[in-house]
Structure formats: C-alpha cells, structure tokens
Design an enzyme around this catalytic site. Structure first.
Site, PDB file in Angstrom:
ATOM      1  N   SER A 161      -7.836  -4.344   9.615  1.00  0.00           N
ATOM      2  CA  SER A 161      -9.143  -3.788   9.933  1.00  0.00           C
ATOM      3  C   SER A 161      -9.392  -2.501   9.147  1.00  0.00           C
ATOM      4  O   SER A 161      -9.415  -2.522   7.917  1.00  0.00           O
ATOM      5  CB  SER A 161      -9.262  -3.578  11.449  1.00  0.00           C
ATOM      6  OG  SER A 161     -10.585  -3.243  11.804  1.00  0.00           O
ATOM      7  N   ASP A 185      -8.488  -9.066   7.830  1.00  0.00           N
ATOM      8  CA  ASP A 185      -9.861  -8.896   8.305  1.00  0.00           C
ATOM      9  C   ASP A 185     -10.322  -7.444   8.162  1.00  0.00           C
ATOM     10  O   ASP A 185     -10.514  -6.733   9.161  1.00  0.00           O
ATOM     11  CB  ASP A 185     -10.016  -9.358   9.759  1.00  0.00           C
ATOM     12  CG  ASP A 185     -11.439  -9.860  10.026  1.00  0.00           C
ATOM     13  OD1 ASP A 185     -12.016 -10.501   9.136  1.00  0.00           O
ATOM     14  OD2 ASP A 185     -11.977  -9.614  11.115  1.00  0.00           O
ATOM     15  N   ARG A 199     -14.226   1.162  -0.420  1.00  0.00           N
ATOM     16  CA  ARG A 199     -13.656   0.088   0.399  1.00  0.00           C
ATOM     17  C   ARG A 199     -12.542  -0.590  -0.399  1.00  0.00           C
ATOM     18  O   ARG A 199     -12.307  -0.267  -1.569  1.00  0.00           O
ATOM     19  CB  ARG A 199     -14.723  -0.946   0.768  1.00  0.00           C
ATOM     20  CG  ARG A 199     -15.406  -1.562  -0.458  1.00  0.00           C
ATOM     21  CD  ARG A 199     -16.198  -2.788  -0.106  1.00  0.00           C
ATOM     22  NE  ARG A 199     -16.985  -3.276  -1.228  1.00  0.00           N
ATOM     23  CZ  ARG A 199     -16.511  -3.980  -2.257  1.00  0.00           C
ATOM     24  NH1 ARG A 199     -15.203  -4.266  -2.323  1.00  0.00           N
ATOM     25  NH2 ARG A 199     -17.298  -4.394  -3.237  1.00  0.00           N
ATOM     26  N   ASP A 201     -10.826  -3.272  -2.671  1.00  0.00           N
ATOM     27  CA  ASP A 201     -11.300  -4.161  -3.730  1.00  0.00           C
ATOM     28  C   ASP A 201     -10.128  -4.568  -4.615  1.00  0.00           C
ATOM     29  O   ASP A 201      -9.037  -3.989  -4.503  1.00  0.00           O
ATOM     30  CB  ASP A 201     -12.412  -3.491  -4.542  1.00  0.00           C
ATOM     31  CG  ASP A 201     -11.868  -2.500  -5.556  1.00  0.00           C
ATOM     32  OD1 ASP A 201     -11.643  -2.899  -6.716  1.00  0.00           O
ATOM     33  OD2 ASP A 201     -11.635  -1.332  -5.184  1.00  0.00           O
ATOM     34  N   ASP A 204      -7.491  -2.224  -6.553  1.00  0.00           N
ATOM     35  CA  ASP A 204      -6.663  -1.257  -5.828  1.00  0.00           C
ATOM     36  C   ASP A 204      -5.168  -1.532  -5.944  1.00  0.00           C
ATOM     37  O   ASP A 204      -4.349  -0.690  -5.563  1.00  0.00           O
ATOM     38  CB  ASP A 204      -7.062  -1.222  -4.345  1.00  0.00           C
ATOM     39  CG  ASP A 204      -8.455  -0.640  -4.141  1.00  0.00           C
ATOM     40  OD1 ASP A 204      -8.889   0.157  -4.989  1.00  0.00           O
ATOM     41  OD2 ASP A 204      -9.116  -1.005  -3.151  1.00  0.00           O
ATOM     42  N   HIS A 255     -11.514 -11.060  15.586  1.00  0.00           N
ATOM     43  CA  HIS A 255     -11.006 -10.022  14.675  1.00  0.00           C
ATOM     44  C   HIS A 255      -9.471 -10.017  14.654  1.00  0.00           C
ATOM     45  O   HIS A 255      -8.851  -9.918  13.596  1.00  0.00           O
ATOM     46  CB  HIS A 255     -11.551  -8.674  15.135  1.00  0.00           C
ATOM     47  CG  HIS A 255     -11.480  -7.586  14.107  1.00  0.00           C
ATOM     48  ND1 HIS A 255     -11.738  -7.790  12.763  1.00  0.00           N
ATOM     49  CD2 HIS A 255     -11.177  -6.259  14.234  1.00  0.00           C
ATOM     50  CE1 HIS A 255     -11.605  -6.636  12.100  1.00  0.00           C
ATOM     51  NE2 HIS A 255     -11.261  -5.713  12.975  1.00  0.00           N
TER      52      HIS A 255
END
Length: 455
Positions: A161, A185, A199, A201, A204, A255
């Site tokens: 998360s 997730d 975020r 991607d 990274d 989730h």
C-alpha cells in the site's frame, strides 16, 4: 551430603539465571493503542532484523552502528518489508508470516521497516506526508550499508500500500540501482494521476513487479512496474464483502488480498499462472493464452522467483498480466482453453455451462462474462476456469443457455469440441466430434483423444 547437593543445585540455578540474563530480548513491532492513533503519532522509524538464525526473535538494528550486530551481514542479500497505513495502530497480522516465508527462499537479511509511529494516524494525509520522510531515513541507512560493502543489486524492497510508494521513493533516491521493488497493491488515494517521481514507477529499481487487487478503491490504477499482475482484473476479489454492513472487512478485504496472494505464492501452495494481455476482458475471452513472447519459457507465474521471465519482461517494457482466483487459499483456479466449431443452421447467442466429472466428484463453471455467438461454421474460443482440479476427467457435460424459454428449442451441431489443459500441459487434450445438442439442454459425453487430422 544433602547440604552439598543443595549448594550444587543453587549454583546450577544461578548459572542458568545468569546466562538467561545475558540473552538478548526480542524486539517486537510497535503496537499502539487507538488513543495514540487518535491524537496522531510523530514519525519514528525502526528496523527489525530477522535471519534464519533468529526467525522467531527480531532484533532492532541501529541505523548507524549496525556492523556491531553479529547477525547482520551486509554481504548477504537484504530484503526490506515496508508496511502501509495503520489507522488502528495495531501491527500487521502478516508480518511474521512473510518473514518466515522469505527466509525459506534464501539466506538473507530481512529488515522489517517499522514506521508505525508515523503511519498510525486517523489523518491519512499525515501518513502520506510521512512516506517521503520514511524513505529518506531508509535511503540513508542503505547508503551506509553500501559504504560497508553491500551491493545495491542484492537489495529487494517489498512495499504494501503506502509502503509501495515508500519503496519507490527509496529506489528513486538511489538512482534506480536497487535490484528489485515489489509493490503489493500500491495506495491509490493521493497518488492517482501524479507525476512518476511522486509515486512508484519502473525506473525506481532494476526490476519492478506490482500486484493489484483493489484499483477501484484503495489501490492505484494503471501500470507501474515492468510487470503488473491483476488478480481478477485488479478490482473486486472473490469472497470479499459487497456491502458496507460487513464492517471493517468491506473496506480492507480487497486491498489486503494482495498480501495474502503474495504469501501464498511465497509458500509455493498457489503456483498461479498469469497471462500477459492487453485487458482482463481479452484474457477472459481466451485471446491471450499462448504466451508467445516468453517461448521457450512457459507463461509467467506469480511469486518470488521471476528470473525465468525477467530478461524478456525488461525487453518488453511494461507488461500487464491477468489471472483469476478462488475466494480462499490456495486461490488457484484450474484453467482450460475450450475451442468449439459449430454448424447450426440458426444464429444463436448464449452462455456456456461446463461440467467436469471424475468419479462422483463434479466441478462446474459458467462462462457468462459475455454472450457467445454460435453460427454456421464458426470457431469459438473460451477460457473455462474451475475452482477444483479434477483428474482424470471421465465425463464432460455441456449446456448452451440462450434464454429462449417460449419458442422451440433449436438444435446446435458441434463439429468439434477441444478442451486443452493450460496449467497441466502434460495432461492429454480432450476432444469430441460431431455432437448434436439442443439449446438449454445439457449433453454429457466421454472425452476422446484428439485426432491430429481434426485439429
């Protein structure tokens, strides 16, 4: 004589008490109460070390003097496990499970990143702000590891998360040189539609794999790795509540399924085959079952070891891979490709109900995600997925449901039915030739070996 034995006994007890006092106590994940979550927590990052030598007893690793910890070897592969938002402050229920399962994969350092103080806030936006600060903290630690001889190639970040974005930030600050990031997730709220530097991607890490289970709620839509796995299309998961009256489970079940699927894959009890495809609907339509790009290797398998497919995935860029699951562990469905050639006089539309019989056991699937078209000399391909794996298959039942309840029942002539096991390629193909059936009426037959001249 009795007095001497008594002194010996007291001495022995004292010795064991002294030894026990010298043993290290276990360091546990932070367990906060609701009061702390309610008023908000200030960020404090801890690293809990586990190895095969101390699987049941975590040791908090100092951020600077970690070389003094004899269990920590910077030359070994190191996996960081990074949790996400903790609105209740309680420890994640899966931490101990993932530690044991990772240790079974290889001899490694497992570092549980405990940023519960910082993630445990009723205000989600505060936790989001703390993701970047947590990443800065861990990045500094990894840089000190590298200075002591650690290889970035051997570092694997597993983030859940919000933790997936923490992993992404760490990877970006290290120039994308860490070996691997696994995002379970990745969180969607506050990360949807933002630039890639805000975020997780694919840039990274050297290799990024992402598992999606809740894209229509707490998860992040789109593709964010070299391979993105979409369980049941990445949306609603089977077995999860559909109404708010189910309480907390309604909000977290989809989730959390990403974590439980990954644990199952680590445990080698799932062995779930995934199928690269442009969309979930194309996958369900049986259009992506060949995995041609990965030949001579098989279709990818969800799990820890993706090395057989890694080079191909890196060449392909970003790959979407889809699969369906059952509601309960081991989550694996048994998949077949079904090819039917019809020669009926009238055009019919319907859904297909297929049953497999093995002794007294029966498993059934209903292929109803769309209406199938059956007309003269038309080949129809379908994906049939069953919750149970029955073998050997002794009989097959087929019914084509058209919804025609008033008019006469039209007959359908099936020139050929061919059923191909996808998950068990060593099993024989099953065929049937020139079968006459009525719509809405089940026909049962014994499968025959497939004649190559008819294929």
């Amino acid at each position: 004589m009795v007095r001497m034995d008594l002194w010996k006994l007291l001495g022995l007890v004292s010795f064991f008490m002294l030894c026990r006092g010298q043993e290290k106590e276990c360091d546990n994940f932070s367990d906060l109460d609701f009061h702390e979550t309610f008023i908000g927590t200030n960020l404090y990052v801890r690293l809990l070390l586990y190895t095969r030598a101390n699987l049941e007893c975590g040791q908090e690793l100092p951020h600077h003097n970690f070389t003094k910890e004899p269990l920590f070897d910077v030359k070994r592969p190191t996996t960081f496990v990074i949790h996400g938002y903790r609105p209740t402050g309680a420890p994640p229920i899966w931490i101990n499970h993932i530690v044991r399962l990772l240790a079974a994969q290889a001899d490694m350092n497992i570092l549980v990143v405990d940023w519960n103080r910082g993630a445990a806030n009723l205000n989600y936006f505060t936790a989001v702000t703390n993701t970047r600060r947590t990443a800065i903290n861990i990045t500094g630690f990894i840089e000190r590891m590298r200075d002591k001889g650690a290889s970035l190639d051997k570092i694997h970040l597993i983030g859940v998360s919000l933790g997936a974005h923490v992993a992404g930030f760490i990877g970006a600050m290290l120039g994308g040189k860490v070996g691997r990031i696994t995002g379970l997730d990745p969180a969607g709220p506050m990360f949807a539609g933002v630039p890639i530097d805000e975020r997780l991607d694919p840039t990274d890490a050297q290799f990024v794999d992402v598992l999606h289970t809740d894209m229509n709620s707490f998860g992040l839509r789109g593709t964010h790795g070299h391979i993105d796995f979409y369980a049941n299309g990445g949306l609603d998961q089977p077995g999860c509540p559909k109404t708010i009256f189910s309480g907390k489970s309604y909000f977290v079940c989809d989730h959390q399924r990403a974590v439980f699927l990954y644990l199952c894959a680590l445990n080698h009890t799932c062995n779930i085959t995934v199928y690269p495809c442009s969309s979930y609907s194309d996958f369900l339509n049986g259009q992506c079952l060949q995995c041609e790009a990965f030949k001579p290797a098989s279709c990818p398998v969800l799990g820890y070891d993706l090395s057989p497919w890694k080079d191909t995935l890196l060449k392909l860029g970003q790959t979407r891979a889809y699969f369906s699951t059952t509601a309960d562990p081991p989550y694996k469905k048994m998949s077949y490709r079904v090819d039917i050639v019809t020669w009926n006089q009238y055009l019919r539309w319907g859904v297909v109900v297929l049953r497999l019989h093995s002794g007294k056991n029966i498993t059934e699937t209903r292929i109803d995600h769309k209406l199938m078209r059956f007309e003269q000399y038309t080949a129809t391909r379908m994906l049939a997925q069953f919750d149970e794996d029955l073998y050997p298959v002794q009989k097959i039942s087929l019914r084509i449901v058209t919804g025609n309840v008033i008019g006469p029942r039209y007959k359908l002539r099936l020139i050929r039915i061919r059923i191909t096991p996808l998950d068990q390629p060593d099993r024989p193909l099953m065929c049937r030739y020139d079968t006459i059936m009525e719509e809405n009426t089940e026909v049962t037959f014994k499968p025959l070996p497939c004649d190559e001249s008819h294929l």
